[in-house]
Design a protein around this motif. Structure first.
Motif, PDB file in Angstrom:
ATOM      1  N   PHE A 130       1.562  -6.224   3.335  1.00 38.57           N
ATOM      2  CA  PHE A 130       0.336  -5.519   3.877  1.00 38.57           C
ATOM      3  C   PHE A 130       0.910  -4.483   4.520  1.00 38.57           C
ATOM      4  O   PHE A 130       0.425  -3.455   4.747  1.00 38.57           O
ATOM      5  CB  PHE A 130      -0.871  -6.238   4.643  1.00 38.57           C
ATOM      6  CG  PHE A 130      -1.819  -5.426   4.780  1.00 38.57           C
ATOM      7  CD1 PHE A 130      -2.924  -5.020   4.071  1.00 38.57           C
ATOM      8  CD2 PHE A 130      -2.013  -4.878   6.057  1.00 38.57           C
ATOM      9  CE1 PHE A 130      -3.907  -4.307   3.820  1.00 38.57           C
ATOM     10  CE2 PHE A 130      -3.307  -3.993   6.029  1.00 38.57           C
ATOM     11  CZ  PHE A 130      -4.063  -3.561   5.287  1.00 38.57           C
ATOM     12  N   PHE A 133       2.179  -1.343   2.943  1.00 36.92           N
ATOM     13  CA  PHE A 133       1.142  -0.550   2.739  1.00 36.92           C
ATOM     14  C   PHE A 133       1.046   0.222   3.946  1.00 36.92           C
ATOM     15  O   PHE A 133       0.795   1.538   3.818  1.00 36.92           O
ATOM     16  CB  PHE A 133      -0.077  -1.431   2.382  1.00 36.92           C
ATOM     17  CG  PHE A 133      -1.341  -0.358   2.471  1.00 36.92           C
ATOM     18  CD1 PHE A 133      -1.882   0.488   1.607  1.00 36.92           C
ATOM     19  CD2 PHE A 133      -2.204  -0.607   3.596  1.00 36.92           C
ATOM     20  CE1 PHE A 133      -2.612   1.103   1.594  1.00 36.92           C
ATOM     21  CE2 PHE A 133      -3.389   0.232   3.590  1.00 36.92           C
ATOM     22  CZ  PHE A 133      -3.475   1.011   2.580  1.00 36.92           C
ATOM     23  N   VAL A 134       1.023  -0.290   5.218  1.00 36.73           N
ATOM     24  CA  VAL A 134       0.558   0.555   6.488  1.00 36.73           C
ATOM     25  C   VAL A 134       1.809   1.524   6.577  1.00 36.73           C
ATOM     26  O   VAL A 134       1.655   2.900   6.674  1.00 36.73           O
ATOM     27  CB  VAL A 134       0.620  -0.422   7.353  1.00 36.73           C
ATOM     28  CG1 VAL A 134       0.616   0.656   8.904  1.00 36.73           C
ATOM     29  CG2 VAL A 134      -0.587  -1.221   7.553  1.00 36.73           C
ATOM     30  N   GLU A 137       1.642   4.268   4.211  1.00 37.71           N
ATOM     31  CA  GLU A 137       0.572   5.244   4.527  1.00 37.71           C
ATOM     32  C   GLU A 137       1.103   6.221   5.703  1.00 37.71           C
ATOM     33  O   GLU A 137       0.787   7.484   5.638  1.00 37.71           O
ATOM     34  CB  GLU A 137      -0.696   4.561   5.009  1.00 37.71           C
ATOM     35  CG  GLU A 137      -1.505   3.977   4.031  1.00 37.71           C
ATOM     36  CD  GLU A 137      -1.907   4.827   2.912  1.00 37.71           C
ATOM     37  OE1 GLU A 137      -2.493   5.724   3.131  1.00 37.71           O
ATOM     38  OE2 GLU A 137      -1.445   4.506   1.771  1.00 37.71           O
ATOM     39  N   VAL A 163      -1.973  14.642  -2.624  1.00 39.54           N
ATOM     40  CA  VAL A 163      -2.661  14.105  -1.814  1.00 39.54           C
ATOM     41  C   VAL A 163      -3.697  13.194  -2.425  1.00 39.54           C
ATOM     42  O   VAL A 163      -3.861  11.904  -2.145  1.00 39.54           O
ATOM     43  CB  VAL A 163      -3.655  14.842  -0.824  1.00 39.54           C
ATOM     44  CG1 VAL A 163      -4.499  14.047   0.143  1.00 39.54           C
ATOM     45  CG2 VAL A 163      -2.561  15.565   0.182  1.00 39.54           C
ATOM     46  N   VAL A 164      -4.452  13.910  -3.483  1.00 47.02           N
ATOM     47  CA  VAL A 164      -5.472  13.128  -4.166  1.00 47.02           C
ATOM     48  C   VAL A 164      -4.894  12.001  -5.100  1.00 47.02           C
ATOM     49  O   VAL A 164      -5.476  10.737  -5.172  1.00 47.02           O
ATOM     50  CB  VAL A 164      -6.131  14.180  -5.015  1.00 47.02           C
ATOM     51  CG1 VAL A 164      -7.203  13.220  -6.103  1.00 47.02           C
ATOM     52  CG2 VAL A 164      -6.920  14.905  -4.261  1.00 47.02           C
ATOM     53  N   LEU A 167      -3.796   8.927  -2.589  1.00 42.58           N
ATOM     54  CA  LEU A 167      -4.960   8.589  -2.017  1.00 42.58           C
ATOM     55  C   LEU A 167      -5.407   7.473  -3.070  1.00 42.58           C
ATOM     56  O   LEU A 167      -5.746   6.198  -2.829  1.00 42.58           O
ATOM     57  CB  LEU A 167      -6.005   9.311  -1.719  1.00 42.58           C
ATOM     58  CG  LEU A 167      -5.833  10.146  -0.297  1.00 42.58           C
ATOM     59  CD1 LEU A 167      -7.095  11.001   0.053  1.00 42.58           C
ATOM     60  CD2 LEU A 167      -5.818   9.155   0.717  1.00 42.58           C
ATOM     61  N   ALA A 168      -5.477   7.763  -4.551  1.00 40.43           N
ATOM     62  CA  ALA A 168      -5.962   6.858  -5.283  1.00 40.43           C
ATOM     63  C   ALA A 168      -4.983   5.862  -5.310  1.00 40.43           C
ATOM     64  O   ALA A 168      -5.270   4.655  -5.648  1.00 40.43           O
ATOM     65  CB  ALA A 168      -6.163   7.640  -6.766  1.00 40.43           C
ATOM     66  N   SER A 171      -5.670   3.169  -2.803  1.00 35.80           N
ATOM     67  CA  SER A 171      -6.416   2.287  -3.129  1.00 35.80           C
ATOM     68  C   SER A 171      -6.125   1.279  -4.463  1.00 35.80           C
ATOM     69  O   SER A 171      -6.448  -0.057  -3.923  1.00 35.80           O
ATOM     70  CB  SER A 171      -7.844   2.920  -3.929  1.00 35.80           C
ATOM     71  OG  SER A 171      -8.169   4.105  -3.173  1.00 35.80           O
ATOM     72  N   LEU A 174      -4.097  -1.198  -2.259  1.00 28.84           N
ATOM     73  CA  LEU A 174      -4.934  -2.567  -1.347  1.00 28.84           C
ATOM     74  C   LEU A 174      -5.467  -3.412  -2.601  1.00 28.84           C
ATOM     75  O   LEU A 174      -5.573  -4.729  -2.208  1.00 28.84           O
ATOM     76  CB  LEU A 174      -6.049  -1.795  -0.721  1.00 28.84           C
ATOM     77  CG  LEU A 174      -5.647  -1.072   0.358  1.00 28.84           C
ATOM     78  CD1 LEU A 174      -6.822  -0.371   1.106  1.00 28.84           C
ATOM     79  CD2 LEU A 174      -4.961  -2.162   1.369  1.00 28.84           C
ATOM     80  N   ILE A 175      -5.840  -3.009  -3.855  1.00 28.36           N
ATOM     81  CA  ILE A 175      -6.682  -3.694  -4.757  1.00 28.36           C
ATOM     82  C   ILE A 175      -5.314  -4.905  -5.284  1.00 28.36           C
ATOM     83  O   ILE A 175      -5.456  -6.161  -5.198  1.00 28.36           O
ATOM     84  CB  ILE A 175      -6.926  -3.177  -5.940  1.00 28.36           C
ATOM     85  CG1 ILE A 175      -8.076  -2.360  -5.509  1.00 28.36           C
ATOM     86  CG2 ILE A 175      -7.379  -4.037  -6.939  1.00 28.36           C
ATOM     87  CD1 ILE A 175      -8.928  -1.448  -6.587  1.00 28.36           C
ATOM     88  N   GLY A 178      -4.801  -7.182  -2.190  1.00 26.92           N
ATOM     89  CA  GLY A 178      -5.872  -8.241  -2.118  1.00 26.92           C
ATOM     90  C   GLY A 178      -5.939  -9.255  -3.265  1.00 26.92           C
ATOM     91  O   GLY A 178      -5.763 -10.329  -2.968  1.00 26.92           O
ATOM     92  N   VAL A 179      -5.716  -8.806  -4.512  1.00 27.50           N
ATOM     93  CA  VAL A 179      -5.449  -9.852  -5.410  1.00 27.50           C
ATOM     94  C   VAL A 179      -4.253 -10.901  -5.364  1.00 27.50           C
ATOM     95  O   VAL A 179      -4.509 -11.955  -5.337  1.00 27.50           O
ATOM     96  CB  VAL A 179      -5.213  -9.174  -6.919  1.00 27.50           C
ATOM     97  CG1 VAL A 179      -4.901 -10.301  -7.819  1.00 27.50           C
ATOM     98  CG2 VAL A 179      -6.314  -8.478  -7.393  1.00 27.50           C
TER      99      VAL A 179
END
Lengths: 503, 111
Positions: A130, A133-134, A137, A163-164, A167-168, A171, A174-175, A178-179
């Motif tokens: 995680f 991930f931070v 970002e 950027v778009v 950003l996707a 996401s 994170l998924i 999370g899994v």
């Protein structure tokens, strides 16, 4: 004191960035001094870290003294130390180059630059999924702002896409995280590797899904074939020092693939071992093929260099796809070479564009250049290095890669890698002759280039001969790093010495 | 509860994905926002869904909620907020520079 050395590559740029905020609109000289001093200190720290890691000892820094697997740990092994050193060498070249005037075209260039360094170093050092991930970002947010530095229509359009897409990608990251957390109950990479060994079979599908989602995210950062479309426009439109620093950004994705899939999905993971390998191998070859064609089609020098980055991405990922210690060692050597040389070429392209005036970096006939001989010489050296001709480092890196391929892999890798080299050579020689030889008419106008810019280019391009002269020590180090990566057990034991008792 | 939660997350993701693939920047921004909401919900459920559980490790019997996903979601929300703010500003600047709000900066061919 030495125990805190590991956290310095993250803390030092952070503090420098905060100091720079005080003078956001203020004295340029102060900002430049803070930024250069901080980057130079970073270089010293990372040399110290490489020294510390070279013995093969794995050290970690538990933030707030929360021991892993509960707290966040920064892990130092040969690979992460090498990547941090590479980042700081690249950053010194880029930041000095920026001091020639690029930093005044927008506000707070140096602060954002330092924060981007913090994100990159953090991503290389962290041992927590995680936290990765931070730091991703952090480096992305800084890169969004840096890409916009100076403004302009093309730059804004390129950064909307960048950027778009990212950003996707965040996401999806994170998924995936999370899994994996849901399936294994931990976020520490070493702990996760251990838990995968005793994973209940009904959760294997879940872990596979999570791992492959993460591969998509890292593939997006690394610019693998179906996910690379943001790269050429973003890199070609970025300001030169930013584009040079971005040369390490695709390598962050490659590092993440190397780290996650060799540590978590290493030999102990049972049927999940090496689940990324077929995907990475075939997509890497496809990337190599498409990049080889695209290089020929580029009509702008900066776009050409951006596609050369893509060639290097394909080559590096093919090394990951082979998944042998020899291949990883070869790819690490090639990674050092390609990061520094493409960074240098981005700077050089900007200098050529500045002297040419109106035609800029477009590959059309123009006036002769004021400092034509020196620019041509630098371009010649950079082109030889990046296309992979002897005697410079590109040839050595490619030879190591070719040598690491075995059996059927040779059949695929050799022709593709050599053809991509050939097309880079054709494209670069065409670009060079257009820029320097087909432009004799008219008189040379324009100013001489500042010394800072020459320093940046020479600093980065001198990596090519230096990597050949010191090829012995460097390749010993990369071989040792690859060896360490292939055996994740010492790392797991170093982080969790009492793991055997309570599991 | 699990079913309702899963449907909510799924619908949010589907809407977010659809809007992200649109051609104008405003739907794209809204789509990214919805996508990040869906991701936050998804992360939150990763420790398993509990009701009336304290987010603490206690010695007594009783339901315990996993505190880690909550901390992760908090981080993800903060980052998502910052990113949304940034992308809104970026979209507005792209609108003013390019003269229209298409993501590629071109006018759509309308016949």
């Amino acid at each position: 004191m030495t125990q805190h050395l590991i956290v310095l590559p993250v803390v030092l740029p952070l503090i420098a960035g905060i100091l720079l905020l005080y003078q956001r609109q203020g004295i340029v000289r102060y900002k430049r001094i803070v930024s250069i001093v901080s980057t130079a200190l970073l270089l010293l720290v990372s040399i110290g870290l490489v020294n510390q890691a070279a013995s093969g000892e794995i050290t970690y820094y538990a933030l707030g003294d929360w021991q892993p697997p509960f707290g966040i740990a920064l892990v130092l092994d040969r690979l992460s130390a090498m990547m941090v050193l590479l980042t700081s060498v690249l950053a010194v070249g880029a930041v000095v180059y920026a001091c020639a005037g690029d930093d005044e075209k927008g506000s707070n260039f140096h602060g954002l630059f330092q924060w981007q360094l913090m994100g990159i170093n953090g991503a290389f050092l962290t041992g927590d999924l995680f936290n990765l991930f931070v730091f991703f970002e952090v480096l992305l947010l800084a890169s969004y702002a840096l890409l916009l530095h100076g403004g302009g229509k093309a730059r804004i359009q390129a950064s909307v896409h960048y950027v778009v897409l990212n950003l996707a990608g965040s996401s999806l990251f994170l998924i995936g995280v999370g899994v994996l957390y849901g399936a294994t109950g931990t976020l520490n990479m070493a702990d996760m590797a251990q838990r995968l060994a005793e994973l209940p079979p009904e959760r294997e599908g879940l872990v596979t899904a999570g791992a492959l989602i993460l591969l998509v995210v890292f593939g997006l950062k690394a610019a693998i074939l179906p996910l690379y479309f943001w790269l050429p426009r973003a890199y070609a439109n970025a300001p030169a020092p930013v584009a040079a620093l971005f040369a390490i950004m695709t390598k962050v994705g490659i590092y993440a693939i190397l780290r996650v899939y060799s540590l978590i999905f290493g030999d102990q993971a049972g049927s999940l071992t090496a689940l990324e390998q077929p995907w990475v191998w075939w997509f890497a070859l496809a990337t190599l093929a498409i990049a080889g064609v695209s290089v020929l089609a580029a009509k702008d020098l900066r776009l050409l260099v951006a596609y050369l980055v893509l060639v290097s991405v394909g080559t590096l990922l093919a090394g990951i796809g082979m998944r042998t210690p020899e291949a990883v060692s070869a790819l690490l050597y090639y990674l050092i070479h390609t990061t520094l040389v493409t960074g240098g070429l981005f700077l050089l392209a900007d200098m050529i564009g500045a002297q040419r005036g109106k035609p800029g970096t477009r590959l059309v006939k123009g006036r002769p250049l004021v400092q034509g001989q020196w620019l041509a010489l630098a371009f010649f050296i950079g082109a030889i290095a990046v296309a992979g001709l002897p005697p410079l480092s590109g040839a050595l890196g490619k030879a190591l890669m070719l040598n690491a391929a075995e059996g059927m892999q040779r059949l695929w890798l050799w022709p593709l890698l050599l053809l991509a080299g050939l097309s880079s050579l054709i494209a670069l020689s065409r670009a060079g002759s257009t820029l320097f030889w087909r432009s004799q008419r008219g008189t040379a106008t324009g100013k001489k280039l500042p010394r800072e810019q020459w320093f940046g280019v020479i600093w980065l391009l001198s990596a090519a001969p230096l990597l050949v002269i010191f090829a012995g020590p460097v390749s010993h180090y990369t071989a040792a790093a690859a060896e360490q990566l292939a055996n994740p057990l010492p790392l797991i034991e170093a982080l969790m010495p009492d793991a055997g008792d309570n599991s | 509860m699990e079913l309702l939660y899963a449907i909510t997350t799924g619908v949010l993701t589907a809407c977010g994905l659809y809007l992200t693939l649109r051609g104008r920047t405003f739907p794209v921004v809204v789509g990214l926002t919805l996508l990040s909401y869906a991701v936050n919900l998804f992360l939150f459920s990763m420790g398993g869904l509990t009701t009336d559980g304290a987010a603490l490790v206690n010695q007594q019997q009783g339901a315990i909620a996993d505190p880690l996903p909550q901390a992760l979601v908090l981080t993800a929300i903060v980052i998502g907020f910052a990113m949304t703010a940034f992308v809104v500003i970026l979209a507005m600047r792209a609108r003013s520079e390019a003269g229209n709000d298409h993501v590629d900066g071109k006018k759509e061919d309308r016949e």
